[in-house]
Design a protein around this motif. Structure first.
Motif, PDB file in Angstrom:
ATOM      1  N   GLU A 117      -3.583   4.068  13.628  1.00 24.45           N
ATOM      2  CA  GLU A 117      -2.739   5.142  13.664  1.00 24.45           C
ATOM      3  C   GLU A 117      -3.086   5.807  12.384  1.00 24.45           C
ATOM      4  O   GLU A 117      -2.554   6.423  12.123  1.00 24.45           O
ATOM      5  N   ARG A 118      -3.862   5.419  11.788  1.00 24.15           N
ATOM      6  CA  ARG A 118      -4.077   6.298  10.050  1.00 24.15           C
ATOM      7  C   ARG A 118      -5.135   7.305  10.550  1.00 24.15           C
ATOM      8  O   ARG A 118      -6.130   7.441  10.006  1.00 24.15           O
ATOM      9  N   ALA A 119      -6.177   7.175  12.076  1.00 27.86           N
ATOM     10  CA  ALA A 119      -7.280   8.500  12.397  1.00 27.86           C
ATOM     11  C   ALA A 119      -7.688   7.075  11.153  1.00 27.86           C
ATOM     12  O   ALA A 119      -9.176   8.504  11.102  1.00 27.86           O
ATOM     13  N   ARG A 176      -8.510   6.174   8.646  1.00 31.39           N
ATOM     14  CA  ARG A 176      -9.019   6.120   7.457  1.00 31.39           C
ATOM     15  C   ARG A 176      -7.847   4.640   6.464  1.00 31.39           C
ATOM     16  O   ARG A 176      -6.769   4.300   7.511  1.00 31.39           O
ATOM     17  N   PRO A 177      -9.512   3.957   5.710  1.00 26.78           N
ATOM     18  CA  PRO A 177      -7.845   2.730   5.336  1.00 26.78           C
ATOM     19  C   PRO A 177      -7.456   2.486   4.864  1.00 26.78           C
ATOM     20  O   PRO A 177      -6.523   4.009   4.109  1.00 26.78           O
ATOM     21  N   LYS A 178      -6.765   1.824   4.420  1.00 28.04           N
ATOM     22  CA  LYS A 178      -5.687   1.511   3.498  1.00 28.04           C
ATOM     23  C   LYS A 178      -6.342   1.042   1.788  1.00 28.04           C
ATOM     24  O   LYS A 178      -6.743  -0.435   1.957  1.00 28.04           O
ATOM     25  N   LYS A 179      -5.455   1.139   1.413  1.00 27.61           N
ATOM     26  CA  LYS A 179      -5.311   0.394   0.321  1.00 27.61           C
ATOM     27  C   LYS A 179      -5.087   0.057  -0.477  1.00 27.61           C
ATOM     28  O   LYS A 179      -3.843  -0.020  -0.867  1.00 27.61           O
ATOM     29  N   GLU A 235      -9.615  -2.661  -0.231  1.00 32.03           N
ATOM     30  CA  GLU A 235      -9.383  -1.795   0.791  1.00 32.03           C
ATOM     31  C   GLU A 235      -9.284  -2.762   1.400  1.00 32.03           C
ATOM     32  O   GLU A 235      -8.965  -3.682   2.413  1.00 32.03           O
ATOM     33  N   TYR A 295       0.767  -1.502  -0.346  1.00 31.64           N
ATOM     34  CA  TYR A 295      -0.249   0.042   0.137  1.00 31.64           C
ATOM     35  C   TYR A 295       1.277   1.470  -0.202  1.00 31.64           C
ATOM     36  O   TYR A 295       2.043   1.366  -0.137  1.00 31.64           O
ATOM     37  N   GLY A 296      -0.008   2.481   0.118  1.00 32.39           N
ATOM     38  CA  GLY A 296       1.157   3.683  -0.235  1.00 32.39           C
ATOM     39  C   GLY A 296       2.198   3.824   0.343  1.00 32.39           C
ATOM     40  O   GLY A 296       3.646   3.497  -0.091  1.00 32.39           O
ATOM     41  N   VAL A 297       2.374   3.626   1.991  1.00 30.40           N
ATOM     42  CA  VAL A 297       3.652   3.830   3.119  1.00 30.40           C
ATOM     43  C   VAL A 297       4.231   2.573   2.498  1.00 30.40           C
ATOM     44  O   VAL A 297       5.742   2.774   2.240  1.00 30.40           O
TER      45      VAL A 297
END
Lengths: 110, 857
Positions: free
Chosen positions: A69-71, A73-76, A63, A25-27
């Motif tokens: 940790e991401r307040a 927000r879901p991860k893609k 999804e 995913y992004g990070v």
């Protein structure tokens, strides 16, 4: 032979998706490319590349769960597709052909 | 838990531009990275990186599409236009008023813009315009400097020899005069000039045939295309021979394109070479004889101011009687700056150009203000519509968009209409302004400017309603609680007042101009201009036959009187100096010298107030002076005194009342009349018992029967003189048109505004009526506000206009006075118009049935 349009950066992103199999995913992708690829990556460039890869059909996304940790927000998560895999292999084989044809004298073998 | 958070505003910014479907995921990534960075590098660095990341996310693939509803925007365009169009059809009155006002403003702007452009580009036809200049002479006498364009012949050589590096080509030129040009069968009177050899190339004449150096041959001439067509039917040379003034022959060496209307040499049809022996001027060597013009072309690097310093004293040494200097007046300023004060160009036509420019801007401003006002008014009425739209889910930007498009539609419709009207009106305008303007439809600049202007106006006009109204909360609007104002907001009042200030000023200005012209026309002439004509003695044949013709005309009773003169009594051009006993040697003064035949006085009807008129013969040393001259000479009794002119002694035998022959706005000039001079004109008083038309045709026949070598051609003295009012009258006419337009536009605006306000207050009116108010009470109530506005406008306009008017009048020595009547008439009329316009709306409302009105709410 099908033409695969894959930019240099896009190829690296695609490779990273393959490497991180299941955890891409992004990070994490950003970190992977920065360490293993030895280059700086901006979030924007990465996201754009992922969007394009998905449009071309080389990856598919799904999804993930929301985490604290991401307040919230879901991860893609991204996964490489068979088509994407064939694209990578194609690129690799093209490159190998050149390397095979390279005369030994030119190589600076240390 | 006190978790550090990334900068909120950036998050908001990101949320704003990011595609919704991507937003939460990327945001999550950003936050995750932020947290990690905070731990490893601290809050500060984390913030910076965050900012960097967000900024770099501003990319096409990630930014949301800004056409909110993509498919719907195309539909929206059409829908808006359709809606606007339907609104126009449904409210034809309002739409018409709005468009009409703006159209008028735009038309005015277009016409004025074109006129200004025309004035500014005067002489632009000449390629070398920026390097050409005319030599002007500054004569200083008793502290006052007079500037004129007539210089002396020797100056030409002096400049040529003295300054070869600064001045390239130069050409002497005579003043415009009429030549009788003949090809053997036909004779045409044509205006022409004696010019130096360099003239054609200096002024880059466009030659249709022949060489630009043609005038090097002293017997060659150049003629204009129109003259060539009239004389020869073509522009082929064939080296034809042309006879000038029935006296001498010249050879046709070339044909040039006619000078366009906005050039200094317009209507000059023939150019004769200066060196030709028939040009008497060329032999003049007297430095005091100012009889011609001189044009010079500056060398590329020459600086005109430095050059002026170098050359200005050239004539000074040659002239003892007064201080004379010369200066170069550049061609690109010659037309606009034609007024001089103390040797410097201070203005002239350029002031008018400026004046009209400002007026045009103001009238346009009026129209735009109107447009905005009415648009605003209308949009408030549509507050309800806005409310409904919003509840149905319109985004604010859509509503803004809708108002904008409506306003733009109006603006562009006005633009189209105004261009069409300008196109139609241009011939009339050209007549009025003596110009030759055409719509520059081939210039892209014109279209671009017009488009931009319409766009600009539409946007500005729509700005208020679009943004103000679209911010309404729907509930408020639907409940009608928003607009409960009973009087117009400040902005609107300001706009109306401004409109009226401008209109009133324009009206005052117009009235003043006409008054001044009338004043000048009413000045005492000193002689009788009625039925007086002049005929040029243009050929030697005519000159020979003068007495015979006179006898013949007298016999047939075709003339009342006939005399000869060196000039026309509509304008004296010559001037010279005199010497007399007791004259202060340092005193310099110029007198108009006029040669006359002995019966001149009888013919023109001057008023002899002392001494006697000329005797029919033997009076060659007698001189008649006018009152102004007598004053200057200073004798107790000038009669019998000796005066010296041109080296000859004259005795003063008569004094006449001053005659008005020069500018109607200046005092009369000192003049004197002698019989010993060369006559160039016949002056005839037509008989009173025959119509002018019949008399003239009969006289013409008599002339022609005596083989005068020229067609009979005459000028009416009063018409010639009237040309001196011409410029002011034209200005007056133009000003009147603008004033009318201004009032019309303001009136339109007032009309719209009044109807809106009246409608607004109809509930209030209804209640008042029920409580017992009479119609007249109500009427006063409604009109009062507007009358107050107009009065304020008047109070502002009056001092402002007075200043302007005084300034304009000060250029005339003879001027009318600004009396209170001008103001009274204007203010009363304007108030009257206001009351009528507002009153009509007021009456409509005041008379309405109160019950119906209240029920509708």
């Amino acid at each position: 032979m099908k033409k695969h349009h894959l930019g240099e950066f896009e190829e690296m992103v695609l490779l990273a998706v393959g490497v991180l199999h299941g955890d891409a995913y992004g990070v994490s992708l950003k970190k992977e490319i920065e360490t293993r690829g030895e280059r700086n990556v901006s979030v924007g460039a990465l996201q754009t590349a992922l969007i394009r890869l998905e449009k071309k059909g080389y990856v598919k996304s799904s999804e993930g769960e929301k985490t604290q940790e991401r307040a919230g927000r879901p991860k893609k998560y991204y996964q490489i597709t068979a088509y994407g895999q064939s694209a990578l292999e194609y690129k690799k084989s093209i490159r190998s052909r050149f390397w095979d044809a390279m005369p030994n004298i030119q190589l600076n073998i240390r | 838990m006190n978790q550090p958070e990334p900068p909120k505003y950036l998050l908001r910014f990101f949320k704003w531009f990011c595609k919704p479907e991507l937003h939460s995921f990327i945001e999550g990534d950003l936050i995750e990275m932020f947290q990690e960075r905070v731990e490893s590098q601290g809050q500060r660095m984390a913030d910076w990186f965050f900012i960097w990341d967000v900024l770099l996310l501003f990319r096409p693939d990630i930014i949301r599409p800004f056409k909110i509803f993509k498919i719907e925007t195309n539909y929206m365009f059409k829908q808006n236009l359709t809606l606007s169009w339907r609104l126009i059809r449904g409210n034809k009155g309002y739409a018409f008023v709005n468009i009409a006002g703006l159209t008028m403003g735009m038309t005015v702007a277009i016409l004025i813009g074109l006129w200004i452009w025309n004035e500014l580009s005067f002489d632009a036809y000449f390629e070398n315009r920026d390097k050409l200049a005319q030599v002007m002479v500054n004569q200083t006498h008793e502290g006052i400097t007079y500037t004129a364009s007539s210089i002396q012949v020797p100056l030409g050589n002096a400049l040529k020899e003295g300054f070869p590096s600064d001045l390239g080509q130069m050409a002497l030129s005579s003043f415009k005069r009429n030549f009788m040009v003949s090809n053997g069968h036909q004779k045409l009177k044509s205006s022409g000039l004696w010019v130096g050899t360099d003239f054609p190339s200096m002024f880059s004449l466009k030659l249709l045939s022949g060489s630009i150096k043609s005038l090097e041959n002293p017997t060659s001439v150049l003629i204009s295309e129109s003259l060539a067509n009239s004389l020869f039917g073509s522009q082929d040379l064939d080296h034809s021979v042309i006879r000038i003034d029935n006296r001498f022959d010249v050879e046709l060496a070339g044909v040039y394109e006619d000078f366009p209307k906005n050039t200094s040499f317009h209507e000059t049809k023939i150019l004769l070479p200066w060196k030709n022996k028939e040009n008497f001027l060329r032999n003049q060597s007297d430095w005091t004889d100012h009889c011609c013009q001189l044009f010079v072309q500056l060398d590329g690097r020459a600086n005109i101011d430095i050059l002026n310093e170098k050359i200005k004293n050239i004539p000074t040494a040659h002239i003892e009687q007064w201080k004379e200097e010369i200066m170069l007046h550049p061609l690109n300023k010659l037309y606009l700056f034609n007024q001089f004060e103390n040797g410097r160009a201070t203005g002239g036509r350029v002031d008018f150009v400026l004046l009209f420019g400002i007026t045009g801007v103001f009238v346009l401003l009026l129209a735009c203000i109107n447009f905005m006002n009415l648009a605003t008014v209308r949009s408030e009425e549509r507050g309800k519509e806005v409310g409904i739209r919003k509840t149905l889910g319109s985004a604010r930007i859509q509503i803004v968009f809708q108002f904008l498009s409506e306003s733009l539609l109006y603006a562009f419709l006005s633009l189209i209409a105004s261009i069409m009207i300008a196109w139609v009106a241009l011939p009339f305008f050209n007549q009025l302004a003596q110009t030759d303007i055409t719509l520059p439809t081939d210039q892209p600049v014109f279209w671009i400017l017009s488009f931009l202007f319409a766009l600009f106006t539409g946007l500005i006009a729509a700005s208020y309603p679009a943004f103000y109204l679209s911010s309404f909360k729907p509930i408020k609007v639907l409940r009608n609680t928003v607009h409960a104002k009973t009087s117009s907001p400040l902005l609107r009042k300001l706009l109306v007042t401004t409109q009226f200030v401008v209109s009133i000023t324009l009206i005052l200005g117009t009235l003043l101009v006409f008054r001044q012209v009338q004043y000048a026309k009413n000045r005492v002439t000193g002689f009788d201009r009625d039925k007086l004509i002049t005929v040029d003695i243009s050929t030697p044949e005519l000159r020979k036959n003068l007495d015979v013709i006179k006898h013949d005309l007298r016999q047939r009773g075709l003339i009342s009187d006939m005399a000869y003169s060196s000039q026309s009594p509509s304008h004296f051009t010559n001037n010279n100096s005199l010497n007399w006993k007791g004259k202060d040697p340092n005193f310099t003064m110029f007198f108009r010298n006029v040669g006359v035949s002995p019966d001149y006085g009888e013919t023109i009807g001057w008023d002899l107030i002392g001494g006697r008129d000329f005797r029919l013969s033997g009076d060659s040393t007698s001189m008649i002076i006018n009152e102004s001259t007598a004053e200057i000479l200073g004798f107790d009794n000038p009669l019998g005194e000796i005066v010296e002119w041109r080296g000859k002694n004259f005795t003063i035998t008569g004094i006449v009342k001053d005659m008005l022959t020069q500018s109607p706005y200046e005092p009369t000039e000192a003049s004197f009349f002698v019989t010993d001079d060369f006559m160039t004109k016949i002056i005839i008083r037509l008989p009173s018992n025959i119509s002018d038309h019949d008399a003239l045709s009969a006289i013409g026949q008599v002339f022609e029967s005596h083989d005068t070598g020229a067609p009979f051609d005459y000028q009416f003295v009063d018409q010639e003189y009237a040309k001196k009012y011409d410029y002011e009258e034209r200005i007056g006419n133009l000003a009147a048109i603008f004033a009318f337009l201004a009032i019309f536009i303001s009136g339109l605006g007032l009309f719209g505004l009044a109807s809106y306000v009246a409608k607004q207050r109809n509930r209030e009116i209804g209640i008042r009526k029920i409580l017992g108010a009479s119609v007249s009470n109500l009427w006063i109530l409604l009109t009062e506000e507007f009358v107050r506005l107009v009065t304020i406008a008047a109070i502002i306009a009056v001092p402002f206009a007075s200043l302007l008017m005084n300034d304009w009048l000060s250029q005339y020595t003879y001027r009318t006075s600004i009396t209170w009547e001008i103001f009274a008439v204007t203010i009363v009329s304007v108030l009257f118009i206001t009351i009528v316009i507002v009153g009509i709306q007021a009456i409509k409302v005041a008379v309405a049935n109160p019950i119906k009105v209240i029920r509708s709410h």
